[in-house]
Design a protein around this motif. Structure first.
Motif: not given
Length: 414
Positions: A250-251, A281, A310
């Protein structure tokens, strides 16, 4: 001044001045003052040199015990900053070892000497999966200008290029947070050069990672179950993925990376053996892929669950890349896979400003699951041509989205 630098602070640099926050207040100070404070603080760091714990640094003697003693002293000491010094002009032979936390305060490891793994043989003992492991540590800085050498050539030969052959990852970070790694060169790992698992807030910068293009599974950076990762100004040329982003990522931001040779920047593979995989992300910006087998790739197995969403690729240059843009929901490297209806859901993926050359005819491949499909795929400002000036094409299976200003045209995108 020293006390201030020992505190947790936030700062923003504006026109040579620093807006500095600690506690509940803000204060503007000059950038020069902050530099002086940092230098004074560092001068108060408690130093632990591995040579003082019995290391020989001759490239022949096993220095593992000396490093273990130096780490125990560094991790256990109480001070605002502790530095573990690996001095220049020395070569340190290390058996598989683990540097475990938690430690009493933050640690700086200065790697100026050459670190060497043992050649494949009895020195590895029972450990065949990992060489150097940092586990359970908060607030760790690793910097230096020398090399970490996995000496993997014997492993590659004995494995005969098979994927399931057990080989050690060179450098692993596990169950840790607030890590900063910079300046080092990583070469010839038997398997992955750097693995990051279950970590938070990691910054990798100015790294150089090398292995021959035909070395099996020598990924540059492999990340799983981790979030808030930055990779900046890094070169990776190996025999597998430059970066592999696995389930639980994530991210993750990758900026100014040069990748190649190798298999490109990959999300996945996801969903193997029905795994419930989740990735979200992921952002790749201002990077170059040079002579890699793939460029920007998302790969999932049939039968998986979960999502990859995303995701953005922006301002990417391709130089003689075999498959520049790939979504492959039929990933099956051994060609022994049964067709299944479930799949990892891929959605909200954008490719903006990707351009350059390919050495194949298929510049864009969007092969999505026939039952699940890919949703909201956006391509804008794509300009990919063949190195031999032949026609290039885009192919799709059940891909939904839009395209604009693209060469080749992506008429198969619905």
């Amino acid at each position: 001044m020293v006390v201030m630098m020992m505190m947790m602070i936030d700062l923003y640099i504006i026109d040579g001045w620093v807006e500095l926050k600690w506690g509940n207040g803000w204060e503007f100070v000059s950038l020069f003052s902050v530099i002086i404070h940092v230098l004074v603080s560092v001068s108060y760091a408690q130093n632990f040199n591995v040579m003082n714990f019995g290391a020989k640094g001759d490239g022949k003697t096993d220095d593992s015990q000396a490093f273990s003693k130096a780490w125990a002293a560094t991790c256990g000491a109480s001070s605002s900053l502790k530095e573990l010094v690996i001095p220049p002009g020395k070569a340190f032979l290390l058996k598989p070892m683990k540097f475990s936390g938690p430690c009493k305060s933050r640690i700086l490891i200065s790697i100026e000497g050459y670190l060497m793994a043992p050649f494949k043989g009895p020195e590895w003992g029972e450990e065949k999966k990992k060489w150097l492991v940092f586990q359970g540590i908060h607030d760790l800085i690793i910097k230096g200008s020398n090399k970490i050498d996995g000496r993997g050539s014997d492993w590659w030969k004995s494995c005969n290029n098979t994927d399931n052959c057990m080989r050690p990852t060179a450098l692993s970070f596990e169950d840790s947070s607030k890590l900063h790694v910079s300046g080092l060169t990583h070469i010839n790992s038997a398997k992955n050069h750097i693995s990051i698992h279950n970590c938070v807030d990691v910054h990798l910068e100015d790294l150089h990672i090398y292995a021959p293009h035909d070395s099996p599974n020598t990924d540059g950076i492999d990340i799983s179950e981790s979030r808030n990762i930055e990779i900046v100004d890094t070169f990776i040329g190996t025999g597998d993925d430059c970066v592999a982003l696995n389930s639980g990522c994530y991210n993750i931001t990758i900026t100014h990376m040069t990748c190649g040779p190798g298999h490109g920047i990959s999300i996945g593979s996801l969903g193997k053996n029905g795994e419930d995989a989740k990735v979200e992300g992921i952002h790749v910006k201002s990077s170059t892929l040079n002579a890699s087998d793939n460029g920007l790739r998302i790969k999932t197995w049939q039968g998986g669950k979960g999502y990859a969403r995303n995701i953005s690729f922006e301002d990417v240059t391709f130089i003689k890349v075999a498959n520049p843009i790939v979504i492959d929901q039929y990933y099956c490297p051994h060609k022994r896979c049964n067709e299944q209806s479930s799949a990892v859901q891929i959605s909200d993926v954008s490719y903006i400003g990707a351009r350059g050359t390919t050495r194949t005819s298929e510049a864009i491949i969007l092969n999505c699951s026939k039952t699940v499909g890919c949703n909201n795929i956006t391509l804008d400002g794509i300009n990919i041509s063949a190195v031999d000036n032949k026609a290039v094409s885009a192919t799709c299976i059940n891909a939904q989205g839009s395209w604009l200003n693209s060469k080749p045209p992506i008429n198969c995108l619905k």
